[in-house]
Enzyme design. Structure first.
Site, mmCIF file in Angstrom:
data_model
loop_
_atom_site.group_PDB
_atom_site.id
_atom_site.type_symbol
_atom_site.label_atom_id
_atom_site.label_comp_id
_atom_site.label_asym_id
_atom_site.label_seq_id
_atom_site.Cartn_x
_atom_site.Cartn_y
_atom_site.Cartn_z
ATOM 1 N N CYS A 185 -9.425 -2.054 2.613
ATOM 2 C CA CYS A 185 -8.662 -0.856 2.227
ATOM 3 C C CYS A 185 -8.929 -0.474 0.765
ATOM 4 O O CYS A 185 -10.006 0.036 0.463
ATOM 5 C CB CYS A 185 -7.181 -1.055 2.517
ATOM 6 S SG CYS A 185 -6.250 0.492 2.553
ATOM 7 N N ASP A 214 -6.191 -7.590 9.343
ATOM 8 C CA ASP A 214 -5.113 -8.554 9.538
ATOM 9 C C ASP A 214 -4.172 -8.138 10.661
ATOM 10 O O ASP A 214 -3.383 -8.944 11.151
ATOM 11 C CB ASP A 214 -4.319 -8.731 8.244
ATOM 12 C CG ASP A 214 -4.009 -7.403 7.581
ATOM 13 O OD1 ASP A 214 -2.866 -6.967 7.636
ATOM 14 O OD2 ASP A 214 -4.934 -6.790 7.003
ATOM 15 N N GLY A 233 -4.170 -2.240 -1.374
ATOM 16 C CA GLY A 233 -3.268 -1.877 -2.463
ATOM 17 C C GLY A 233 -3.026 -0.382 -2.477
ATOM 18 O O GLY A 233 -3.694 0.383 -1.781
ATOM 19 N N SER A 289 0.821 -1.212 0.000
ATOM 20 C CA SER A 289 0.000 0.000 0.000
ATOM 21 C C SER A 289 0.854 1.260 0.000
ATOM 22 O O SER A 289 0.367 2.353 -0.297
ATOM 23 C CB SER A 289 -0.942 0.004 1.213
ATOM 24 O OG SER A 289 -1.892 -1.037 1.122
ATOM 25 N N HIS A 292 -7.129 -2.291 8.158
ATOM 26 C CA HIS A 292 -6.533 -3.611 7.916
ATOM 27 C C HIS A 292 -6.846 -4.549 9.076
ATOM 28 O O HIS A 292 -6.164 -4.503 10.109
ATOM 29 C CB HIS A 292 -5.016 -3.484 7.749
ATOM 30 C CG HIS A 292 -4.593 -2.753 6.520
ATOM 31 N ND1 HIS A 292 -4.284 -3.395 5.340
ATOM 32 C CD2 HIS A 292 -4.459 -1.435 6.268
ATOM 33 C CE1 HIS A 292 -3.964 -2.503 4.422
ATOM 34 N NE2 HIS A 292 -4.066 -1.306 4.957
#
Length: 360
Positions: free
Chosen positions: A245, A332, A218, A46, A330
């Site tokens: 995102c 994650d 991205g 990103s 995010h």
């Protein structure tokens, strides 16, 4: 130490000590407020092509290891820090930050007043800058004349289909510059992931008979990859969808909303997000320079589910008539915090419900 200079498009000059690569670079200058996670940030797609300022004053104190990368090599164009650690204090450390920058041909500058620099970017917005070894006007002019490093999801995407195999649900992931931590989060949940290039058609994706579609994070402007919108629109009518995102922004565009470039974006690991019902607040990891325009949602089937507490920007969306939703942050959680990992569990639940309903 070699003296190097960071010159901003507005004429501001910051003098520091160079480390890593000696090459001249030209890119968009942005800052991150994370206190940790410098390794993940430098390898996060990103940030592709951007020059990254770390606001935390000491960077490199726990070194570099092979396990915390988000991609194989740095994706940033250059790094700007107040101070680099000369000693590391982590048993997993394999090298120092400065040694890593040398190996990876990554330009860096230390001894910069990153507080003043970040305040300037906060007030004037992210802007172009160059890293040079001379204040000669010709050198600076020629540096700015170099092609600007393009932050492009298409360039950050994989060129071929590959699989992260597991024995659970099968998820097709459109790659716009994914973080490896997304794959790790799904692997932890036993999800079988097949990763596709960003320009893959809906028909090609459906050939693997997926249980769901994930739209990855991205870099760059989502409008530059509008070619993916028809694919998203077709698949959301057939499969549960999760956008992360960049994937969140593309999900919004595919359903009639608009996006805009933020003044300086959200970058760091301390952004607080509250859900629509005011029942849950998460601290989240974020890295984006664009956002969804809330006013443009009025005549769409999209509903806002979450907002950033500080500036009220849209952080979550869902479709009213399909099991499809997205988040701007995010989940994650690499390197943290881990508040929002439940998003992956909600995605898995949606796929299971869709299976039981016989829609697959």
């Amino acid at each position: 130490m070699m003296k190097r200079y960071l010159v901003l498009k507005n004429g501001s000059i910051y003098k520091g000590n160079g480390f890593g690569s000696k090459k001249i670079v030209h890119g968009e200058l942005v800052f991150s407020t994370g206190m940790t996670g410098y390794q993940e940030s430098m390898t996060d797609a990103s940030y592709y092509g951007q020059m990254l300022v770390f606001t935390y004053p000491l960077i490199g104190n726990y070194g570099i290891n092979r396990d915390d990368m988000e991609s194989l090599h740095p994706t940033v164009n250059a790094i700007i820090v107040k101070e680099t650690a000369r000693l590391t204090g982590n048993w997993r450390s394999q090298m120092t930050l400065t040694r890593y920058a040398e190996i990876e041909d990554l330009p860096g500058i230390s001894c910069i007043d990153t507080r003043a620099l970040s305040k300037e970017l906060r007030s004037q917005g992210s802007m172009e800058a160059v890293v040079v070894d001379s204040l000669d006007e010709k050198v600076i002019h020629e540096a700015f004349e170099r092609p600007l490093a393009i932050s492009s999801a298409q360039m950050a995407s994989t060129n071929s289909i590959y699989q992260a195999p597991n024995s659970g649900l099968r998820v097709a992931m459109l790659d716009f510059g994914l973080k490896d931590s997304i794959l790790r989060a799904l692997a932890k949940r036993n999800v079988n992931v097949i990763v596709f290039p960003s320009d893959t058609s809906a028909e090609e994706i459906m050939k693997i008979n997926p249980d769901g579609l994930l739209l990855s994070n991205g870099p760059g402007d989502p409008l530059n990859i509008s070619y993916a919108l028809p694919t998203i629109k077709k698949l959301e009518a057939k499969l549960p969808v999760l956008g992360i995102c960049m994937g969140h922004q593309l999900f919004a565009l595919a359903n009639g909303a608009k996006t805009y470039k933020m003044k300086f974006g959200h970058r760091g690991f301390n952004h607080s997000v509250k859900d629509k019902n005011q029942t849950r607040t998460n601290f989240t990891s974020q890295n984006h320079g664009y956002a969804v325009e809330e006013a443009s949602l009025k005549n769409t089937d999209l509903e806002v589910t979450q907002r950033e507490i500080n500036d009220g920007t849209v952080e979550g969306l869902k479709l009213k008539n399909c099991p499809a939703f997205s988040v701007q942050y995010h989940p994650d959680a690499s390197p943290g915090p881990h508040d929002a990992e439940y998003v992956f569990d909600e995605f898995i639940d949606a796929m299971k419900v869709n299976q039981k309903a016989g829609n697959k």
